[in-house]
Design an enzyme around this catalytic site. Structure first.
Site, PDB file in Angstrom:
ATOM      1  N   HIS A 276     -12.337  -3.865   6.582  1.00  0.00           N
ATOM      2  CA  HIS A 276     -10.973  -3.471   6.937  1.00  0.00           C
ATOM      3  C   HIS A 276     -10.842  -3.327   8.453  1.00  0.00           C
ATOM      4  CE1 HIS A 276      -9.499  -2.110   2.806  1.00  0.00           C
ATOM      5  NE2 HIS A 276     -10.748  -2.477   2.606  1.00  0.00           N
TER       6      HIS A 276
ATOM      7  N   ASP B 292      -3.230   0.994   6.227  1.00  0.00           N
ATOM      8  CA  ASP B 292      -3.944   0.217   5.218  1.00  0.00           C
ATOM      9  C   ASP B 292      -3.326   0.440   3.843  1.00  0.00           C
ATOM     10  OD1 ASP B 292      -5.908  -1.522   4.281  1.00  0.00           O
ATOM     11  OD2 ASP B 292      -7.479  -0.560   5.469  1.00  0.00           O
TER      12      ASP B 292
END
Length: 397
Positions: A20, A120
């Site tokens: 990520h 996110d």
């Protein structure tokens, strides 16, 4: 903590996994190159591992690293505030500690008061905090749609349901919750040429514009790094080689370490395989692989441990297919009823992609992806992304 405005300031907030943080960092660089001022917020250990060197060397004036301190729990000291090398039994504890840091994140938002938050997919609460301060928030999804059809096998559905059952009721959310909170736009690590129909589908459902960001693959800092890989690939025929990498934090089980190399050997196809081991485990590549494996495959295969220059490899004309956590030019290797990889199925999938006539469509996609990943292509995409963000912000003034 004092905000230093440079045109538009953006606070970026990825989950604590390298898979990520890496695309978030690449997006941060692209936006910083276009006069955005970026705050990258994560835990100190994660910032040191994923960001520090790259930012200090080239972006010290335009990208600021912002520490998010998690509570130090008895079995989760600060050195474990990252998924990198974290034992699976501590993952739930890390997620709990991350959620317990809500007040700290709220304080950071109030202190910096950015023009925009990019969050996110598994952190919809970040959008709620931003909204409470009248700061627009946009979700950035690092995953895309790798297969011609979207579906789940039974073992995948059972695994998802098990994970959901383990989450406390007050923390449960759906992907729909995350996407609906995103202000006007949804950012996706993908190319419209490959996944346009899925983007249009999501756009219709959520009434938001889907913005593809391209590959966002980490480039090698030193262009002379891994020159031996290029030389090895130069000796291979066009579209004759497959690149295999299962993600920066996916570690093969003992059974998979047996099945994957066997499948690569049975395929009779050239390959580059990147293998990784958890931190702290004293396992050498030579010990993990079947005895005599490297000698057996010879010049047909290259096995690397740790990190590989993925962008450079995928751009090479000898690459005909890949098995990676990536975007849409792939064929699925079927596992058994429990999802375990099987060498024969791996070999079958590889042969379908590379040497056989049935894989021509996939090879064409790989070639097109390689062409699109050149610097000019991604830069043109990012110019459009920057403009979309500015327009969305102006609409909210």
């Amino acid at each position: 903590m004092e905000a230093k405005k440079k045109t538009i300031s953006v606070l970026m907030f990825p989950w604590l996994a390298h898979g990520h943080t890496s695309p978030y960092l690449e997006l941060a660089k692209k936006l910083a190159d276009r006069d955005f001022h970026i705050y990258l917020c994560s835990t100190p250990i994660n910032l040191n591992y994923s960001f520090k060197q790259s930012v200090i060397e080239n972006y010290s004036q335009s990208i600021e690293l912002v520490d998010l301190h998690l509570p130090s729990l008895p079995n989760l000291p600060p050195r474990y505030h990252t998924t990198n090398g974290l034992s699976s039994h501590l993952m739930r504890t890390l997620k709990d500690a991350f959620r317990m840091a809500d007040p700290k994140f709220s304080e950071i938002l109030q202190a910096l008061n950015p023009d925009l938050v990019i969050y996110d997919y598994n952190q919809p609460w970040a959008a709620d905090f931003a909204s409470s301060l009248n700061i627009p928030a946009v979700v950035f999804i690092i995953y895309s749609f790798p297969f011609p059809e979207i579906y789940l096998h039974e073992y995948e559905m059972l695994s998802i349901m098990k994970n959901i059952d383990e989450i406390p009721d007050h923390e449960k959310f759906t992907l729909s919750d995350t996407l609906r909170r995103s202000r006007d736009l949804i950012l996706v690590k993908a190319y419209r040429d490959f996944e346009g129909k899925y983007m249009d589908y999501l756009s219709n459902i959520f009434s938001k514009k889907i913005i593809p960001l391209g590959s966002l693959v980490q480039q090698s800092i030193d262009q002379d790094d891994h020159e031996e890989i290029k030389q090895w690939l130069d000796l291979k025929e066009k579209s004759s080689t497959i690149f295999v990498s299962f993600g920066s934090e996916y570690f093969l089980s003992k059974e998979e370490i047996h099945e994957v190399p066997k499948g690569l050997e049975l395929s009779k196809v050239n390959f580059i395989w990147v293998i990784r081991f958890p931190q702290g485990e004293k396992i050498s590549m030579q010990d993990a692989l079947p005895k005599g494996y490297l000698e057996k495959v010879g010049e047909r295969g290259m096995v690397m441990e740790g990190w590989a220059p993925q962008a450079k490899i995928l751009q090479h004309p000898s690459i005909g297919g890949f098995a990676v956590e990536y975007i849409g030019a792939a064929v699925e290797a079927a596992g058994d009823k429990d999802g375990n990889l099987q060498s024969e199925e791996i070999a079958k999938a590889i042969r379908k992609v590379v040497p056989e006539e049935s894989g021509e469509a996939v090879r064409k996609k790989v070639k097109k992806l390689s062409e699109m990943m050149n610097a000019k292509g991604d830069e043109e995409i990012m110019d459009g992304v920057a403009q979309e963000l500015l327009v969305a912000l102006c609409r909210k003034k």
